[in-house]
Design a protein around this motif. Structure first.
Motif, PDB file in Angstrom:
ATOM      1  N   SER A   1       0.825  -1.202   0.000  1.00  0.00           N
ATOM      2  CA  SER A   1       0.000   0.000   0.000  1.00  0.00           C
ATOM      3  C   SER A   1       0.865   1.261   0.000  1.00  0.00           C
ATOM      4  O   SER A   1       0.584   2.229  -0.720  1.00  0.00           O
ATOM      5  N   MET A   2       1.934   1.269   0.805  1.00  0.00           N
ATOM      6  CA  MET A   2       2.835   2.423   0.827  1.00  0.00           C
ATOM      7  C   MET A   2       3.461   2.663  -0.538  1.00  0.00           C
ATOM      8  O   MET A   2       3.559   3.803  -0.997  1.00  0.00           O
ATOM      9  N   ALA A   3       3.905   1.597  -1.184  1.00  0.00           N
ATOM     10  CA  ALA A   3       4.533   1.729  -2.495  1.00  0.00           C
ATOM     11  C   ALA A   3       3.560   2.318  -3.514  1.00  0.00           C
ATOM     12  O   ALA A   3       3.925   3.169  -4.330  1.00  0.00           O
ATOM     13  N   GLU A   4       2.314   1.884  -3.453  1.00  0.00           N
ATOM     14  CA  GLU A   4       1.295   2.370  -4.381  1.00  0.00           C
ATOM     15  C   GLU A   4       1.022   3.860  -4.165  1.00  0.00           C
ATOM     16  O   GLU A   4       0.972   4.644  -5.116  1.00  0.00           O
ATOM     17  N   HIS A   5       0.860   4.268  -2.898  1.00  0.00           N
ATOM     18  CA  HIS A   5       0.581   5.675  -2.604  1.00  0.00           C
ATOM     19  C   HIS A   5       1.808   6.549  -2.845  1.00  0.00           C
ATOM     20  O   HIS A   5       1.675   7.724  -3.231  1.00  0.00           O
ATOM     21  N   LEU A   6       2.988   5.987  -2.637  1.00  0.00           N
ATOM     22  CA  LEU A   6       4.216   6.754  -2.832  1.00  0.00           C
ATOM     23  C   LEU A   6       4.381   7.165  -4.294  1.00  0.00           C
ATOM     24  O   LEU A   6       4.698   8.317  -4.586  1.00  0.00           O
TER      25      LEU A   6
ATOM     26  N   SER B   1       2.077   7.525  -6.500  1.00  0.00           N
ATOM     27  CA  SER B   1       1.047   8.521  -6.820  1.00  0.00           C
ATOM     28  C   SER B   1       1.476   9.906  -6.352  1.00  0.00           C
ATOM     29  O   SER B   1       1.299  10.904  -7.062  1.00  0.00           O
ATOM     30  N   LEU B   2       2.042   9.964  -5.143  1.00  0.00           N
ATOM     31  CA  LEU B   2       2.509  11.243  -4.607  1.00  0.00           C
ATOM     32  C   LEU B   2       3.666  11.785  -5.436  1.00  0.00           C
ATOM     33  O   LEU B   2       3.761  12.992  -5.710  1.00  0.00           O
TER      34      LEU B   2
END
Length: 331
Positions: free
Chosen positions: A30-35, A37-38
């Motif tokens: 989840s962190m990798a996915e949101h990172l 995107s950011l």
């Protein structure tokens, strides 16, 4: 959202997670996915600002430097060369082609990794003391030990973030530099997971079929730590092709898939050469009694498991069906 996931990753294990392993894998993905995107948002804003300064004739070396931690070294050099040529239109065209650098994606490559990004990941790996944790695990490679090592790894990530001022609360924001460091941390976490998965065992082959990358990663880790080899497929066509060419000892099959759904795959795998492969249906879809009874009539379907997967239940079922010995030390 990245900060929320990072805080969850470095905090106590919520009741929704069965153990350290489940939290580690789920939060990491989840962190990798949101990172990424950011990073895309930040890169788009930086490029828009850069283009505006080019139009206003106010772009400087400092303007270029703002991109350094967001793109690959190759792309950064491209922008520098275009600026050196004093061709603003060409520079703006180059800006439009930029994509954010992802150290996590580089870490997942089996070959052809960028030398500089590999160095950044290795540096984070060393600062997080992951090599020491692997040495600790090798002295006692049990499943309890895996959970203990992953708990220590999460604690190392928290300490690393505080030392380098990577935000752990909503009151702060990321800079390109802190995003790059966090990217390296997540990639290093993937590296320690990969080591554990590849070195726990190498027994019978299990094919994992699911279109959700997070679930594939979760099942991959749970299956490997039981001593089994793993192959993965993300859609129906790939599942059938790998089932026929690899002939796995067992298939974990989701029903809702692109290209071919699980029901069609079940029928196709009853053909010559694959009809003897046992299949466990793993689904988040509600199945009424009549549907379950219908699927159970398929000779290669051996059992059902509902998402979210309970690790101990999966382990027991795999060893029972494949007649292998269950590892000691489950948490």
């Amino acid at each position: 959202m990245v900060i929320t996931r990072l805080r969850e990753f470095t905090g106590r294990v919520p009741a929704a997670y069965a153990n350290q392993t489940e939290l580690f894998i789920t939060s990491l993905w989840s962190m990798a996915e949101h990172l990424i995107s950011l990073k895309k948002e930040m890169l788009n804003a930086a490029c828009a600002d850069f283009a505006e300064k080019l139009d206003n004739m106010t772009a400087t070396r400092e303007t270029i430097a703002e991109l350094k931690d967001l793109v690959s070294g190759k792309d950064f050099d491209m922008i520098c060369r275009s600026m050196a040529g004093n061709n603003n239109e060409r520079t703006k065209e180059s800006l439009a082609t930029l994509v954010p650098l992802s150290l996590v994606d580089e870490e997942k490559k089996e070959e052809g990794r960028d030398t500089e990004t590999d160095r950044q990941i290795e540096e984070a790996y060393e600062e997080l003391n992951f090599a020491h944790l692997i040495k600790e695990l090798n002295s006692e490679p049990t499943l309890n030990a895996i959970n203990a090592v992953l708990a220590k790894a999460r604690a190392e990530v928290e300490e690393y973030c505080r030392f380098y001022h990577i935000p752990l609360d909503g009151g702060n924001t990321f800079t390109p530099s802190s995003l790059l460091r966090l990217d390296a941390v997540i990639a290093a976490c993937y590296r320690i997971l990969s080591y554990i998965s590849d070195n726990i065992g190498s027994g019978k082959l299990i094919l994992i079929v699911d279109d959700d990358e997070a679930i594939r990663d979760m099942l991959d880790f749970l299956v490997r730590k039981e001593g089994f080899k793993v192959a993965k497929a993300a859609d129906g066509d790939e599942a059938v092709q790998k089932a026929k060419t690899l002939h796995p000892n067992l298939i974990l099959l989701d029903l809702m898939l692109p290209k071919q759904d699980g029901f069609k795959i079940l029928r196709e795998l009853q053909g010559e050469g694959t009809s003897d492969i046992p299949i466990i249906i793993v689904t988040g879809r509600y199945l009424d009694r009549s549907t379950k009874e219908m699927i159970k009539q398929e000779p290669n379907v051996k059992d059902f498991m509902e998402k979210p997967i309970e690790p101990q239940g999966l382990a027991t079922l795999l060893h029972t069906l494949l007649k292998t010995h269950e590892h000691k030390g489950h948490a």
